[in-house]
Scaffold this active site. Structure first.
Site, PDB file in Angstrom:
ATOM      1  N   LYS A  36       0.800  -1.216   0.000  1.00 56.36           N
ATOM      2  CA  LYS A  36       0.000   0.000   0.000  1.00 56.36           C
ATOM      3  C   LYS A  36       0.838   1.273   0.000  1.00 56.36           C
ATOM      4  O   LYS A  36       0.637   2.159  -0.838  1.00 56.36           O
ATOM      5  CB  LYS A  36      -0.911  -0.029   1.226  1.00 56.36           C
ATOM      6  N   GLU A 222      -5.117   5.271   4.756  1.00 54.41           N
ATOM      7  CA  GLU A 222      -6.005   4.686   5.777  1.00 54.41           C
ATOM      8  C   GLU A 222      -7.387   5.341   5.765  1.00 54.41           C
ATOM      9  O   GLU A 222      -7.897   5.777   6.805  1.00 54.41           O
ATOM     10  CB  GLU A 222      -5.395   4.853   7.179  1.00 54.41           C
ATOM     11  N   GLN A 252      -9.860  -3.655   7.567  1.00 54.74           N
ATOM     12  CA  GLN A 252      -8.934  -3.303   8.640  1.00 54.74           C
ATOM     13  C   GLN A 252      -9.402  -2.091   9.436  1.00 54.74           C
ATOM     14  O   GLN A 252      -8.614  -1.440  10.106  1.00 54.74           O
ATOM     15  CB  GLN A 252      -7.535  -3.048   8.073  1.00 54.74           C
ATOM     16  N   ARG A 612      -0.701 -10.017  10.373  1.00 55.85           N
ATOM     17  CA  ARG A 612       0.618  -9.479  10.724  1.00 55.85           C
ATOM     18  C   ARG A 612       1.694 -10.540  10.521  1.00 55.85           C
ATOM     19  O   ARG A 612       2.880 -10.235  10.422  1.00 55.85           O
ATOM     20  CB  ARG A 612       0.684  -9.044  12.197  1.00 55.85           C
TER      21      ARG A 612
END
Length: 734
Positions: A36, A222, A252, A612
């Site tokens: 990203k 974000e 997310q 993660r």
DNA sequence: TTTCCCGGCCTTTTT
DNA sequence: GGCCGGGAAA
């Protein structure tokens, strides 16, 4: 133009599409680990090099300073030039910049100060006292979240509709009073930064036109974390004409509880004209087992934008699931496994332990310490939020602005100089009546005889101290000012006299503040501020401290196991990840289990945690957990059932530890006192430290039986775990 | 005025 | 188990 294609080198088709799309609105749905930041950075480079966009015309907005810094650094590395003048920053820092530049149009005093949420809470508490409002019915925290909530929704007090509801009306009134107090003190809270800058643009068409003209492209990171106000701010600033590239991932979104609106991501697609949608689904981080498991879990959420992560890489190891019989056992499993993996060649810094709530870290930490495994906890208290630092900062603020009531009240009697609550109360009453600041009423009250005796002397001494410091400051540099404040106010002395090591640490922190100030004036710590001498630098320094409070990545290079909450793990990656406490009531947390929307957010949090992991993921839970000092029976989380079994393997208990009777039946004796050893036997409890003449010191892991025949399982340092009969073993509680 | 002790509380966190 | 706030004691 050949370097233009270089920007697209090594990119997959979706990334390339996003980077090189013609100018226009674009929503990039970027899955975890899909590159990203890289896309965002390369997009900016592309716009500049292929589309001829001037660096001045770029506005890139993030949520954290860290993200902003990273974006800038990577962009500079890619382009090979310094980009100090490019607007890359957090929503708050950009809003701050606008307000500083246009303070008059924003109807702010030139030297307005930024207060953090802690200051805000103190201010609210004082307000409640001042107006004699029952803080049981109106808990300060609730008032605070009401006010922040209103601001996040872009609402001023008069715009809030209380529907004639008494409770709400009171809240609105408190909001109004809070706002007045801030205005009088020249204080701006975090929400105010954004709201005020929105109003600044909205109410000054010429200014708005200027910025709409200036920015040729706006990029937002974000996007799923934007709140209503930030969305409105972007809408206003771009006029929905300036093209935008927004990047986000609805899966997310984990900050709904603090105002983030996951639906903004959909709204953007619908409201902004001709939005192009690009999905980044190829993952460069995790094994396919981890990705498939995460994909399967998140499918339980309704109404997603839709996205399926995949990798060209390996299948990888199965996800290991371990059910401990209590939290100590869970911790022991984690630490044992970490030691194995380290022995296999992993670095400790490549291993992370993630948990839902901070309280979980204690048991794990104790086990790590016992086994001598170095670790580092992420988050926790920030440097600029420490008590001693906030006190020093409050003195510094008073130097700039005497009317800052919050700061004055914070330090007027720190260190103790005989100005008690009664005296301060008198000042407050007076200030409320006259509408003046506390500083002004201090002067009035000491000169017109309404206060007498010791109070007057102490107050005068305090006022003199501040004035003197201000006078002396004139010829000093920033760090000299701070050093002098530390000494002359008695703060250093105060903490030096504190008993224990705490005081020592606080003195060191105060010294560290001086060092930080030195570094601040020497380096160009952040853009847009010419760090001059003394008082001018002080203002910039204080703003930096408020906006950039979290910068404390000291011993980053030590090889340590990483501990953090799932929330703070977002955006990071680790080869080996442990998720601890995967239990109903803890994760999903009981506070979030009732509402479907909040449960889905918990599930997204689990998804974030799983993604993660690069190579290996461990999920652990315990049957019996000590929570808030009470033993509770826990059931494995529903999330464990939602992950298809074929991706997981259950870890067998090693060493065939027989399951103790005591954990399978609720024994009041165990719950309250642990093992009752009888008249002449020691009374022991799970987790207690004991000493044995031969095996040395250890911790009780488990217990079964009663009286003389009661047995306990003890984990001894270096000796491993042993079952001992209480009647024979000479155990001494420590 | 200050300090100490007790009781109640307890999710997550950035700016 | 630990932190914070309030009230009582010094």
């Amino acid at each position: 133009m050949d370097d233009v294609t270089a920007i697209l080198d090594q990119m997959n088709p979706a990334q390339r599409e996003a980077v090189s799309a013609p100018q226009g609105n674009m929503l990039v749905l970027a899955g975890a680990g899909s590159g990203k930041t890289r896309v965002l950075v390369h997009r900016i480079a592309w716009l500049m090099q292929a589309e001829g966009l001037s660096p001045y015309a770029v506005l890139a907005v993030t949520f954290t300073n860290k993200a902003a810094r990273e974006m800038r650094t990577r962009l500079e590395a890619l382009l090979g030039i310094s980009l100090r003048h490019v607007w890359v920053g957090t929503f708050h820092s950009i809003a701050h910049r606008l307000l500083r530049t246009h303070w008059q149009d924003a109807r702010l005093p030139q030297h307005f100060q930024i207060i953090d949420s802690d200051d805000q809470l103190r201010l609210i508490k004082r307000l409640l006292k001042d107006y004699n409002i029952d803080d049981e019915r109106y808990p300060p925290r609730q008032v605070q979240s009401f006010i922040s909530g209103c601001k996040e929704e872009g609402l001023r007090p008069h715009q809030v509709d209380a529907h004639g509801d008494a409770y709400l009306s009171q809240m609105v009134e408190l909001y109004e009073r809070y706002q007045l107090t801030c205005e009088r003190g020249g204080l701006v809270d975090f929400g105010e930064l954004l709201l005020r800058s929105l109003e600044l643009l909205r109410d000054n068409p010429a200014l708005l036109a200027h910025y709409q003209e200036r920015f040729g492209h706006v990029l937002v990171d974000e996007f799923q974390d934007t709140n209503t106000l930030q969305y409105a701010w972007l809408k206003l600033l771009t006029g929905m004409r300036t093209p935008m590239t927004v990047v986000g991932d609805d899966d997310q979104s984990i900050y709904g509880w603090r105002g983030a609106r996951i639906e903004n991501i959909r709204r953007f697609e619908n409201e902004f004209p001709d939005t192009k949608l690009v999905r980044l689904e190829q993952n460069y981080r995790s094994t396919s087992v981890i990705l498939d498991a995460a994909n399967a879990l998140i499918r339980y959420n309704a109404d997603r934008m839709g996205k399926e992560l995949w990798t060209a890489g390996d299948h990888g190891e199965q996800i290991s699931v371990y059910g401990g019989f209590n939290d100590l056992d869970e911790a022991r499993y984690i630490v044992d496994t970490i030691r194995e993996r380290v022995a296999e060649g992993f670095n400790r810094r490549e291993i992370a332990i993630l948990y839902r709530s901070n309280a979980q870290s204690r048991v794990i930490e104790e086990t790590l310490i016992r086994q001598g495994v170095p670790y580092r906890i992420y988050g926790g208290q920030r440097f600029y939020e420490r008590l001693e630092i906030k006190n020093a900062l409050a003195y510094l603020r008073l130097l700039l602005n005497r009317d800052d009531d919050a700061s004055l009240e914070r330090v007027i009697n720190v260190p103790a100089r005989g100005i008690g609550t009664r005296t301060v109360e008198t000042l407050r009453n007076r200030a409320r009546q006259t509408g003046e600041s506390l500083w002004q009423s201090l002067h009035d009250a000491t000169s017109d005889g309404s206060l007498r005796g010791r109070a007057v002397t102490s107050l005068k001494a305090f006022a003199d101290l501040i004035e003197q410091l201000d006078n002396e400051a004139a010829g000093l540099s920033l760090h000299e000012i701070i050093d002098r404040v530390n000494e002359r106010t008695g703060l250093v002395e105060h903490h030096r006299n504190e008993k224990g090591e705490k005081g020592q640490a606080r003195v060191e922190n105060l010294e560290e503040l001086v060092t930080a100030a030195k570094a601040f004036t020497q380096g160009e710590a952040f853009e847009g501020v010419e760090a001059g001498e003394g008082m001018a630098a002080l203002e910039a320094f204080l703003a930096e401290a408020a906006l950039n409070a979290g910068d404390h990545e000291a011993d980053e290079f030590e090889d340590c196991v990483q501990l953090m909450t799932l929330h703070s793990a977002k955006g990071l990656e680790f080869p080996v990840v442990f998720m601890a406490g995967v239990e109903e009531g803890l994760f999903p947390h009981k506070m979030s289990m009732e509402e479907p929307g909040r449960l889905e957010e918990e599930r997204r949090l689990c998804y974030v945690g799983m993604t993660r992991a690069m190579k290996k993921l461990y999920l652990t839970h315990a049957e019996l957990r000590r929570l808030h000092g009470k033993e509770t029976f826990q059931r494995p989380s529903r999330f464990l059932r939602e992950i298809p079994e074929n991706f997981m393997e259950e870890v067998r208990l090693r060493g065939q530890i027989s399951r103790p009777v005591t954990t399978s039946r609720p024994s009041p004796g165990l719950q309250q006192n642990g093992v009752e050893g009888g008249a002449d036997l020691p009374s022991l409890s799970l987790g207690q430290r004991v000493s044995h003449p031969i095996f040395g010191e250890g911790v009780i892991l488990n217990a079964e039986g009663e009286g003389e025949r009661a047995r306990v399982q003890v984990s001894f340092e270096g000796e491993g775990d042993k079952w001992l009969v209480l009647g024979f073993a000479k155990l001494t509680p420590l």
